[in-house]
Design a protein around this motif. Structure first.
Motif, PDB file in Angstrom:
ATOM      1  N   PHE A   1       4.114 -29.806 -40.806  1.00 40.74           N
ATOM      2  CA  PHE A   1       4.910 -30.717 -39.957  1.00 40.74           C
ATOM      3  C   PHE A   1       4.929 -30.309 -38.490  1.00 40.74           C
ATOM      4  N   TYR A   2       4.707 -29.035 -38.202  1.00 42.14           N
ATOM      5  CA  TYR A   2       4.845 -28.569 -36.815  1.00 42.14           C
ATOM      6  C   TYR A   2       3.583 -28.783 -35.974  1.00 42.14           C
ATOM      7  N   ILE A   3       2.540 -29.322 -36.604  1.00 46.75           N
ATOM      8  CA  ILE A   3       1.280 -29.548 -35.871  1.00 46.75           C
ATOM      9  C   ILE A   3       1.305 -30.921 -35.193  1.00 46.75           C
ATOM     10  N   GLN A   4       0.872 -30.924 -33.920  1.00 44.03           N
ATOM     11  CA  GLN A   4       0.929 -32.145 -33.113  1.00 44.03           C
ATOM     12  C   GLN A   4      -0.252 -33.089 -33.395  1.00 44.03           C
ATOM     13  N   PRO A   5       0.043 -34.420 -33.430  1.00 39.92           N
ATOM     14  CA  PRO A   5      -1.074 -35.361 -33.562  1.00 39.92           C
ATOM     15  C   PRO A   5      -1.890 -35.430 -32.280  1.00 39.92           C
ATOM     16  N   SER A   6      -3.119 -35.900 -32.423  1.00 45.62           N
ATOM     17  CA  SER A   6      -3.981 -36.075 -31.243  1.00 45.62           C
ATOM     18  C   SER A   6      -3.438 -37.237 -30.411  1.00 45.62           C
ATOM     19  N   PRO A   7      -3.496 -37.152 -29.065  1.00 50.25           N
ATOM     20  CA  PRO A   7      -2.970 -38.247 -28.252  1.00 50.25           C
ATOM     21  C   PRO A   7      -3.753 -39.548 -28.442  1.00 50.25           C
ATOM     22  N   ASP A   8      -5.030 -39.437 -28.884  1.00 52.36           N
ATOM     23  CA  ASP A   8      -5.871 -40.635 -29.021  1.00 52.36           C
ATOM     24  C   ASP A   8      -5.742 -41.293 -30.391  1.00 52.36           C
ATOM     25  N   ASP A   9      -5.411 -40.509 -31.407  1.00 49.27           N
ATOM     26  CA  ASP A   9      -5.379 -41.053 -32.768  1.00 49.27           C
ATOM     27  C   ASP A   9      -4.313 -40.297 -33.563  1.00 49.27           C
ATOM     28  N   HIS A  10      -3.237 -41.001 -33.904  1.00 49.68           N
ATOM     29  CA  HIS A  10      -2.100 -40.329 -34.547  1.00 49.68           C
ATOM     30  C   HIS A  10      -2.340 -39.896 -35.992  1.00 49.68           C
ATOM     31  N   GLU A  11      -3.482 -40.326 -36.540  1.00 44.70           N
ATOM     32  CA  GLU A  11      -3.845 -39.886 -37.900  1.00 44.70           C
ATOM     33  C   GLU A  11      -4.479 -38.491 -37.848  1.00 44.70           C
ATOM     34  N   ILE A  12      -4.987 -38.147 -36.649  1.00 35.19           N
ATOM     35  CA  ILE A  12      -5.732 -36.883 -36.508  1.00 35.19           C
ATOM     36  C   ILE A  12      -4.852 -35.837 -35.833  1.00 35.19           C
ATOM     37  N   SER A  13      -4.923 -34.614 -36.354  1.00 34.84           N
ATOM     38  CA  SER A  13      -4.035 -33.555 -35.854  1.00 34.84           C
ATOM     39  C   SER A  13      -4.742 -32.673 -34.828  1.00 34.84           C
ATOM     40  N   GLN A  14      -3.933 -31.906 -34.123  1.00 39.78           N
ATOM     41  CA  GLN A  14      -4.483 -30.875 -33.237  1.00 39.78           C
ATOM     42  C   GLN A  14      -4.396 -29.503 -33.913  1.00 39.78           C
ATOM     43  N   GLY A  15      -4.524 -29.525 -35.228  1.00 38.95           N
ATOM     44  CA  GLY A  15      -4.540 -28.268 -36.001  1.00 38.95           C
ATOM     45  C   GLY A  15      -5.983 -27.850 -36.234  1.00 38.95           C
TER      46      GLY A  15
ATOM     47  N   THR B   1      11.275 -36.389 -36.979  1.00 39.01           N
ATOM     48  CA  THR B   1      10.628 -37.452 -37.763  1.00 39.01           C
ATOM     49  C   THR B   1       9.589 -36.845 -38.716  1.00 39.01           C
ATOM     50  N   LEU B   2       8.791 -35.923 -38.211  1.00 38.25           N
ATOM     51  CA  LEU B   2       7.731 -35.327 -39.044  1.00 38.25           C
ATOM     52  C   LEU B   2       8.318 -34.504 -40.197  1.00 38.25           C
ATOM     53  N   ILE B   3       9.418 -33.807 -39.923  1.00 31.14           N
ATOM     54  CA  ILE B   3      10.059 -33.009 -40.990  1.00 31.14           C
ATOM     55  C   ILE B   3      10.554 -33.952 -42.090  1.00 31.14           C
ATOM     56  N   LYS B   4      11.213 -35.057 -41.645  1.00 26.39           N
ATOM     57  CA  LYS B   4      11.756 -36.022 -42.620  1.00 26.39           C
ATOM     58  C   LYS B   4      10.632 -36.685 -43.419  1.00 26.39           C
ATOM     59  N   GLU B   5       9.549 -37.022 -42.725  1.00 23.90           N
ATOM     60  CA  GLU B   5       8.419 -37.670 -43.409  1.00 23.90           C
ATOM     61  C   GLU B   5       7.852 -36.797 -44.526  1.00 23.90           C
TER      62      GLU B   5
END
Ligand code: AMO
Length: 449
Positions: free
Chosen positions: A349-363, A388-392
Motif C-alpha cells: 500500500f505504501y508504494i506510489q502509482p506512476s503519474p502517467d498510469d495509476h495501474e502501474i506502480s513506482q515500486g 485510501t490505499l490502506i483501506k483498499e
C-alpha cells in the motif's frame, strides 16, 4: 605452581616468513592433525589465518611436554612456544620446533563433527555443531565475506550522508501484510515481531533527518521452507527524502557494487577457499519492465493457476511472476537486473502509482537471475491517498495511526528499499542455500542452537 609464561599469540601462521627464521614465536590455535613417530611428531596447528607445522623432537623437549603434545586430542585449543626453522620438507618452507606447550581447552572425543574430513556432513549435523563447522576454513570464509558486505553497505550510507537508526522489533502493527507475523504476549496486549522497519523508516522522513538506514533483524512467520527463505533475516534498509526513485536506485547500485569490490579486495583468500569467482557489476544495472517480462513469458506460453478458478492458463498482465517465470528470464539475465513498473496491486500500500498510469506502480525489485534481492520504491507521501490505499487493501486504519500521523504534518516525497543481507551474501559467495549464510538460522524446523 604459578604459570609465569605469557601465552599470548605473537604471530598468526600465515604471517610467518623468512624474517622469522631462527626466532621465537608463540602460536595459538587448534590441533588439526597429529602423527607420532616415537622420537618425533608432526602436529598441524590451525589458526584463523592458516596452518603451521610443528615438528616436535623428543630430544629437545621435556618428556612431559613431548608426551602432552602428541597425546592432546584433535581440535583441542593450545598455545605453543617454539623456534621457526627453515625446512625443505615442510610445505610452507618452514616449521616450528616447539619447546613449550599449554593446552588451553581440551577437546572431548569423539568429535560430533569432523573438521578436516573430506566428506561434508549433512546440514543438520553441521548446524547443530556450528562452532565446529566454523572451524572449517571455507565455512569461516562465508562469515568473513558477510562481514565485509555489511560494512560495505554501512560505508556507502555514511559517505552518502545517511544517519544510522534502530527501530523497534516489538510492534503492534503488520507492515508487509498480516499473514506472516509472529505473535507474542506483551503484558496484557497482543504484540508482534516486526517484519520490516518500513513504517518507522518512513516516519523518519517527517523528522528532517532526510536520509536514514538500518541494518537489523526482520521476522517473517512464513510457511515457505525453501533455500531462499528464513524466519529471521537481516534487513539492510534505507529511506531518503526530497528525491525521486532514481536517487534510491543509484544508492542501491553503489551499495551492491561496493560490496563486490570490497570482497574482491579484502576476501580473495576466502573466495579461493569457497572456489568461487566474482566480477564487480557495472553501473547502471539493466532495467526490465514488468510488462516486458510478462510478454516474454506469455510468448513461451508459461502457464500458471488462475487465482479465482484455480484452472491453468497462460500468464497475463496483472499476475505475479512465479519462480518458474524468473527461471526463464534468468536464462538471458543470469546476473543483476531491476524489474520496474509493477502493477499497483502486486505492490504494498505504501508504494506510489506512476503519474502517467495509476495501474502501474513506482515500486521495483532487484533480482540476481531468478532470485529477488531487494524490494523498494517511491512512497506515497500524500496522507489522503495513503489512507485510501490502506483501506483498499482491507487493512484497518486504526492500526496505522502512529504512521499516518507523521503524514499529516508535512511529509516530503521519499523513497527507499530493503535488501536481504543473507540473499546478497548467498550470491557473492556462490552458495545455493541461504541457511549457509546465517550463523544460527531460524527456519520452520530449527529454533536451536
Ligand atoms: P520485501 O518483503 O520484499 O520488502 O523484503 C525485502 C528483501 O528482504 C529479503 N527477505 C528475506 N530474506 C530471507 N528470508 C525471508 N523470509 C525474506 N523476506 C524478505 C529479500 C527481499 O528482497 N519493506 C519492504 C522494503 C522496502 O520497500 O523498503 C520489504 O520488506 O532479499
Amino acid at each position: 605452581m604459578k604459570d609465569y609464561i605469557n601465552w599470548k599469540r605473537t604471530k598468526f601462521a600465515a604471517e610467518i616468513g623468512e624474517d622469522d627464521y631462527n626466532t621465537e614465536v608463540t602460536l595459538c590455535g587448534w590441533v588439526q592433525y597429529t602423527r607420532d613417530l616415537g622420537k618425533m611428531a608432526f602436529i598441524h596447528l590451525r589458526d584463523r589465518s592458516g596452518v603451521a607445522q610443528l615438528t616436535a623432537l623428543s630430544k629437545t623437549m621435556d618428556k612431559e611436554i613431548f608426551d602432552l603434545i602428541v597425546s592432546v586430542p584433535r581440535e583441542s585449543a593450545i598455545s605453543v612456544r617454539g623456534i621457526v626453522k627453515q625446512s625443505t620438507q615442510a610445505k610452507a618452507g618452514w616449521e616450528i620446533i616447539p619447546y613449550k606447550v599449554k593446552v588451553m581447552g581440551k577437546a572431548s572425543t569423539p568429535l560430533p563433527l569432523g573438521v578436516v574430513d573430506k566428506v561434508e556432513a549433512d546440514m543438520d549435523t553441521r548446524l547443530d555443531n556450528r562452532f565446529l563447522d566454523l572451524r572449517k576454513p571455507h565455512i569461516q570464509s562465508i562469515f568473513m565475506i558477510r562481514s565485509t558486505i555489511l560494512n560495505a553497505a554501512r560505508e556507502v550510507f555514511l559517505e552518502e550522508d545517511f544517519v544510522e537508526i534502530q527501530t523497534p522489533k516489538i510492534v503492534a502493527t503488520a507492515t508487509e501484510g498480516g499473514t506472516a507475523l509472529f505473535e507474542m504476549n506483551y503484558f496484557d496486549k497482543k504484540a508482534y515481531l516486526n517484519q520490516s522497519p518500513q513504517l518507522f523508516k518512513q516516519t523518519m522522513m517527517a523528522t528532517g533527518l532526510d536520509r536514514v538506514f538500518e541494518i537489523g533483524p526482520a521476522f517473517r512467520a512464513e510457511e515457505h521452507d525453501t533455500v531462499r527463505h528464513l524466519n529471521e533475516y537481516t534487513s539492510i534498509d534505507c529511506e531518503m527524502a526530497w528525491g525521486d526513485l532514481d536517487d534510491s536506485l543509484e544508492i542501491l547500485e553503489k551499495v551492491i557494487q561496493r560490496a563486490y569490490s570490497n570482497v574482491l579486495n579484502t576476501n580473495y583468500m576466502d573466495l579461493e577457499n569457497l572456489q568461487h569467482k566474482i566480477v564487480s557489476p557495472e553501473r547502471p544495472f539493466p532495467r526490465l519492465k514488468y510488462g516486458e517480462i510478462i510478454e516474454k513469458l506469455a510468448s513461451i506460453d508459461l502457464e500458471m493457476a488462475d487465482e479465482v478458478s484455480g484452472k491453468k492458463r497462460t500468464i497475463e498482465w496483472g499476475d505475479d511472476i512465479p519462480l518458474e517465470g524468473f527461471r526463464e528470464i534468468a536464462k538471458d539475465r543470469p546476473s543483476l537486473y531491476f524489474v520496474t513498473e509493477w502493477p499497483m496491486k502486486l505492490k504494498p500500500f505504501y508504494i506510489q502509482p506512476s503519474p502517467d498510469d495509476h495501474e502501474i506502480s513506482q515500486g521495483f525489485d532487484l533480482n540476481y537471475g531468478e532470485k529477488e534481492l531487494v524490494s523498494g520504491g517511491q512512497r506515497v507521501h500524500d496522507p489522503g491517498q495513503l489512507k485510501t490505499l490502506i483501506k483498499e487493501r482491507g487493512l484497518d486504519l486504526e492500526g496505522f495511526k502512529f504512521y499516518l500521523k507523521a503524514f499529516d504534518y508535512g511529509m516530503p516525497p521519499h523513497s527507499g528499499w530493503g535488501l536481504g543481507a543473507e540473499r546478497l551474501t548467498m550470491i557473492i559467495t556462490g552458495l545455493s542455500n541461504v541457511r549457509e549464510t546465517v550463523l544460527f538460522p531460524r527456519d520452520k524446523h530449527r529454533l536451536t542452537p
